[in-house]
Design an enzyme around this catalytic site. Sequence first.
Site, PDB file in Angstrom:
ATOM      1  N   LYS A  24       2.022   1.599  -0.292  1.00 19.90           N
ATOM      2  CA  LYS A  24       1.366   0.927   1.039  1.00 19.90           C
ATOM      3  C   LYS A  24       2.388   1.125   2.202  1.00 19.90           C
ATOM      4  CE  LYS A  24       0.416  -3.546   3.173  1.00 19.90           C
ATOM      5  NZ  LYS A  24       0.763  -5.062   3.120  1.00 19.90           N
TER       6      LYS A  24
ATOM      7  N   ALA B  11      -3.366  -8.901   5.671  1.00 21.30           N
ATOM      8  CA  ALA B  11      -2.626  -9.594   6.694  1.00 21.30           C
ATOM      9  C   ALA B  11      -3.395 -10.605   7.593  1.00 21.30           C
ATOM     10  CB  ALA B  11      -1.691  -8.954   7.516  1.00 21.30           C
ATOM     11  N   GLY B  12      -2.835 -12.147   7.419  1.00 26.26           N
ATOM     12  CA  GLY B  12      -3.370 -13.105   8.462  1.00 26.26           C
ATOM     13  C   GLY B  12      -4.675 -13.804   7.757  1.00 26.26           C
TER      14      GLY B  12
ATOM     15  N   ASN C  29      -1.464 -12.707   0.439  1.00 27.24           N
ATOM     16  CA  ASN C  29      -0.537 -13.109   0.035  1.00 27.24           C
ATOM     17  C   ASN C  29      -0.116 -14.653   0.367  1.00 27.24           C
ATOM     18  OD1 ASN C  29       2.969 -11.824  -0.360  1.00 27.24           O
ATOM     19  ND2 ASN C  29       2.135 -13.534  -1.274  1.00 27.24           N
TER      20      ASN C  29
END
Lengths: 259, 367
Positions: free
Chosen positions: A100, A187-188, A209
Amino acid sequence: MTHASDTLLIGGRMLSSRLFLGSGKYSSNSLIPPIVNASGAQVITVAVRRVDPEAGQENILTHIPKSCILMPNTSGARNAQEAVRIARLARAAGCGDWIKIEVISDNRYLLPDNQETIEATRILAAEGFTVLPYMSPDLMAAKRMAEAGAAAIMPLGAPIGTNRGFRTKELVRIMIEEISLPVIVDAGIGRPSEACECMEMGAAAVLVNTAVASAADPVAMARAFGQAVAAGRTAFLAGPGAVEETAKASSPLTGFLHE
Amino acid sequence: MTFHDELRRYDGLDFDRFFSQVADADIARIIAKNRLSPMDYLALLSPRAASHLEAIATRAHELTVRHFGRAVVLFTPLYLANFCTNQCVYCGFNTKNELERRKLTVEEVEAEAQEIAKSGLKHILILTGEDRKVTPVSYMVECVQALKKYFTSISIEVYPLTREEYGELAEAGVDGMTMFQEVYDEPAYLELHPKGPKRNYLRRLEAPERAAAAGIRQITTGALLGLHDWRREAFFTGVHTDFLQRTYPDIEVAISPPRMRPHLGGFPPKEIVSDADLVQYILAFRLFMPRAGVTVSTRENAKLRENLLSLGVTKMSAGVCTQVGGRASGQDDPGQFEISDGRSVAEMAEMLYSKGYQPVYKDWQYL
């Protein structure tokens, strides 16, 4: 397509779970196996900067279930050159060929540098890596990443670690429509309902995460994300009904014509 | 524009007047904001904000867990030499102090490295006194070459260098630098640094900019608390960090808020910075710069360090020895200052796990 036969193909690997997990920010690496188990995730990303093959039980890799696909990430890279070096280090450390790409040169908001990411994608794809670039949602940049050899595209839902939700929805929607590669919202995403929304819209997968790591009960939250992603995918495959601007009268005005 | 120019913008600021105008409602409003201005940060450093510590702590904890998780990076300092040409009135290395001056050979550096590496640590901070002739950059480069065999991240805390010299060290493998300005207030600075190259205020103030421009990726700044009014010094440390992040967005910034400790000179602190003051500083800074690192050294005692964990700290030293060559030789000369938390790396790791935190031994890989 039926749900039972619905799998995601990336880099020649068939995935039945569409939840990808991050491995940072936990109070102990020993939490990773129960979190993976509760969520059903099959892909887990690990920051190469934290991998220490000499660390024994403190080595994060020893806590990743063997059944998972390891997706090392280039967290800490500030340009394409550094990302490439980190990817090669990961491969040399036995982390496999998935990578990634994270290239971040803005440490206040941690927004990715798409231009440098395209360059790193081009180099690493040519070296045989399965490249999944993390990016700011931009259609043209995504197309260039696809041309450069990316195996999937990973636009952010909101800046990393913010739990602010699916703030880039309209841009990601266009990418899902226009890019033939899997689009993974990364993300977010802070809540399972937001992950579900991504999947309902047609995202191929979601990576989380912080939402799990910062939860009071990370294992339970991981389970909730697994369920939400599966529910969203099922809803997408089921084909939600059309959205109407106005209510439809149960006694239609022209109903008499059919009497 | 350099940071010195930025600092000049605050020349006319009447801190006492500003603090007297901060209201409880201001504090509540600032806590709820997503992005704080420097003046918001100053309000959180005010005496008025001291009565809102719990509310600020709740927000600081939330931000810290969100951005750093429940993980703390561990590192240890390695003193390469204690030769110094300065007469800083508060420091044990003061050239007038009588202590055995030592400088490690590269072989001795390697012996120390082997001792430290047994603990599992991969991050190291190398320090020297301020003596260009005894510890030139070429010596530091040699030491870094030896240390690279054992550590994946090497930071420096040495005298201010030129941009070219920082570049040379970055090329050799240094990825982090710490520069304590000690005191941001210039008249106070000059009073505390009567003689020696360290008296050059500007050269020290702009060192982090030169390091960032030369490619050093992690920059830590700080004031030595106790030398001057802590609220002003905390404010300027924060403003400095913010300036560095704005000017060099690709670097990782951090602060360290050391308080004065006893040392061989016996200089009494100008003011006592209480535990509550230190907590207020760390909390206010966390809200001002949610993604910046906060390092707490072993100058602080074990109990306080444990309690600071959940408030915004991201990096801690462990297994500390401030004597030059003290680990491998067992030598016990007076160090730069007395430490308060003498726990080994293993003991620190055990404590972190018991508090629900993960000790991180490696958070960077030299490229």
